[in-house]
Motif scaffolding. Structure first.
Motif, mmCIF file in Angstrom:
data_model
loop_
_atom_site.group_PDB
_atom_site.id
_atom_site.type_symbol
_atom_site.label_atom_id
_atom_site.label_comp_id
_atom_site.label_asym_id
_atom_site.label_seq_id
_atom_site.Cartn_x
_atom_site.Cartn_y
_atom_site.Cartn_z
ATOM 1 N N ALA A 1 -42.874 -17.684 25.654
ATOM 2 C CA ALA A 1 -43.205 -16.281 24.598
ATOM 3 C C ALA A 1 -41.800 -15.642 24.917
ATOM 4 C CB ALA A 1 -44.570 -15.632 25.191
ATOM 5 N N ASP A 2 -41.576 -15.685 26.278
ATOM 6 C CA ASP A 2 -40.349 -14.717 26.693
ATOM 7 C C ASP A 2 -39.156 -14.969 25.954
ATOM 8 O OD1 ASP A 2 -41.889 -13.047 28.318
ATOM 9 O OD2 ASP A 2 -41.347 -14.126 29.979
ATOM 10 N N GLY A 3 -39.050 -16.637 25.762
ATOM 11 C CA GLY A 3 -37.947 -17.068 25.039
ATOM 12 C C GLY A 3 -37.914 -17.227 23.490
ATOM 13 N N TYR A 4 -39.045 -16.637 22.875
ATOM 14 C CA TYR A 4 -39.036 -16.743 21.533
ATOM 15 C C TYR A 4 -39.122 -18.223 21.005
ATOM 16 C CZ TYR A 4 -39.402 -11.860 20.032
ATOM 17 O OH TYR A 4 -39.929 -10.466 19.893
ATOM 18 N N GLN A 5 -39.709 -18.838 21.849
ATOM 19 C CA GLN A 5 -40.135 -20.514 21.495
ATOM 20 C C GLN A 5 -41.461 -20.680 20.986
ATOM 21 O OE1 GLN A 5 -38.306 -21.840 25.206
ATOM 22 N NE2 GLN A 5 -36.539 -22.445 23.992
ATOM 23 N N ASN B 1 -38.756 -21.784 16.717
ATOM 24 C CA ASN B 1 -38.005 -21.808 18.190
ATOM 25 C C ASN B 1 -36.655 -21.113 18.235
ATOM 26 O OD1 ASN B 1 -40.129 -23.429 19.626
ATOM 27 N ND2 ASN B 1 -39.364 -25.111 18.957
ATOM 28 N N CYS B 2 -36.789 -19.998 17.518
ATOM 29 C CA CYS B 2 -35.443 -19.198 17.287
ATOM 30 C C CYS B 2 -34.954 -18.921 18.626
ATOM 31 C CB CYS B 2 -35.785 -17.929 16.811
ATOM 32 S SG CYS B 2 -36.909 -16.772 17.293
ATOM 33 N N GLY B 3 -35.607 -18.644 19.746
ATOM 34 C CA GLY B 3 -35.061 -18.693 21.198
ATOM 35 C C GLY B 3 -34.016 -17.521 21.516
ATOM 36 N N THR B 4 -34.449 -16.556 20.585
ATOM 37 C CA THR B 4 -33.488 -15.254 20.922
ATOM 38 C C THR B 4 -34.428 -13.854 20.622
ATOM 39 O OG1 THR B 4 -31.427 -14.040 20.431
ATOM 40 C CG2 THR B 4 -32.260 -15.347 18.926
ATOM 41 N N LYS B 5 -33.930 -12.728 21.009
ATOM 42 C CA LYS B 5 -34.647 -11.887 20.846
ATOM 43 C C LYS B 5 -33.598 -10.750 19.917
ATOM 44 C CE LYS B 5 -38.050 -11.493 24.384
ATOM 45 N NZ LYS B 5 -38.484 -10.790 25.780
ATOM 46 N N ASP B 6 -32.250 -11.331 19.441
ATOM 47 C CA ASP B 6 -31.443 -10.646 18.980
ATOM 48 C C ASP B 6 -31.660 -10.264 17.579
ATOM 49 O OD1 ASP B 6 -29.170 -10.077 17.297
ATOM 50 O OD2 ASP B 6 -27.596 -10.865 18.840
ATOM 51 N N HIS C 1 -33.310 -15.703 11.142
ATOM 52 C CA HIS C 1 -34.121 -16.848 11.569
ATOM 53 C C HIS C 1 -35.373 -16.108 12.281
ATOM 54 C CE1 HIS C 1 -30.963 -19.576 10.506
ATOM 55 N NE2 HIS C 1 -30.209 -18.815 11.273
ATOM 56 N N PRO C 2 -36.285 -15.596 11.516
ATOM 57 C CA PRO C 2 -37.508 -15.125 12.091
ATOM 58 C C PRO C 2 -38.265 -15.873 13.028
ATOM 59 C CG PRO C 2 -37.883 -15.477 9.804
ATOM 60 C CD PRO C 2 -36.590 -15.827 10.136
#
Length: 184
Positions: A62-66, A107-112, A119-120
């Motif tokens: 969750a923290d890693g947006y995966q 698994n976008c892997g970012t909060k940018d 890539h939502p």
């Protein structure tokens, strides 16, 4: 030397070049077991250890947006509940997995924000409901004589809770329509 499953697994890991990974996983499992013992679970089962690992994975993913990996961890938790005969816990977890799947986790892997626009973390257009999970939902529902109304109520309760936590693009009632269309 006594040949056990563990010995075979280790020999196989040596043979296929994954021995470092095998050792790392074995050490991680021992660490988790030790932590559970220190918390008072004097004889943690394999399921206790795996549950603890999956719980940690949930936070990490969750923290890693995966979100695809997050979904997989929840699926693993459902499998443990099914294995330990907690039918209703397993069913609710599988319904949660279905709701996440309907929302198309990635698994976008970012909060940018720039990358997330492109890539939502969730895209219902990429949704896929796994046939195995659908079978588990059907099997547990049938085994426990749940009516379609009772199943819908369970789904909406689970999905609403998940939606509050994750703010998914497809709301619970719309997701139910997609799920019921996939169930036989």
């Amino acid at each position: 030397m006594k040949i056990t499953i563990e010995v075979i697994e280790e020999l196989w890991s040596i043979e296929n070049g994954t021995h470092d990974q095998y050792i790392s996983e074995k050490n991680e499992k021992a660490k988790v077991k030790k932590a559970l013992i220190e918390k008072g679970n004097l004889a943690p089962s394999e399921e206790d250890i795996r549950w603890s690992q999956l719980s940690s994975d949930l936070v990490k993913h969750a923290d890693g947006y995966q979100w695809g990996l997050y979904r997989n961890a929840r699926l693993g938790m459902g499998d443990i509940l099914k294995k330990t005969s907690d039918d209703m816990g397993a069913l609710d977890t599988y319904l949660e997995v279905c709701y996440i799947d309907i929302n198309g986790p990635s698994n976008c892997g970012t909060k940018d924000p720039e990358i997330l626009r492109e890539h939502p973390p969730f895209n219902p257009k990429l949704a896929f409901l796994a046939p195995g999970v659908l079978r588990y939902v059907e099997m547990i529902s049938t085994k426990n004589n749940l009516s379609s109304i009772e199943l819908k109520e369970r789904f909406l309760k689970v999905a609403t809770k998940v939606d509050r936590e994750l703010n998914l693009p497809m709301k619970a009632t719309d997701a139910w329509e997609k799920l019921v269309a996939e169930l036989s």
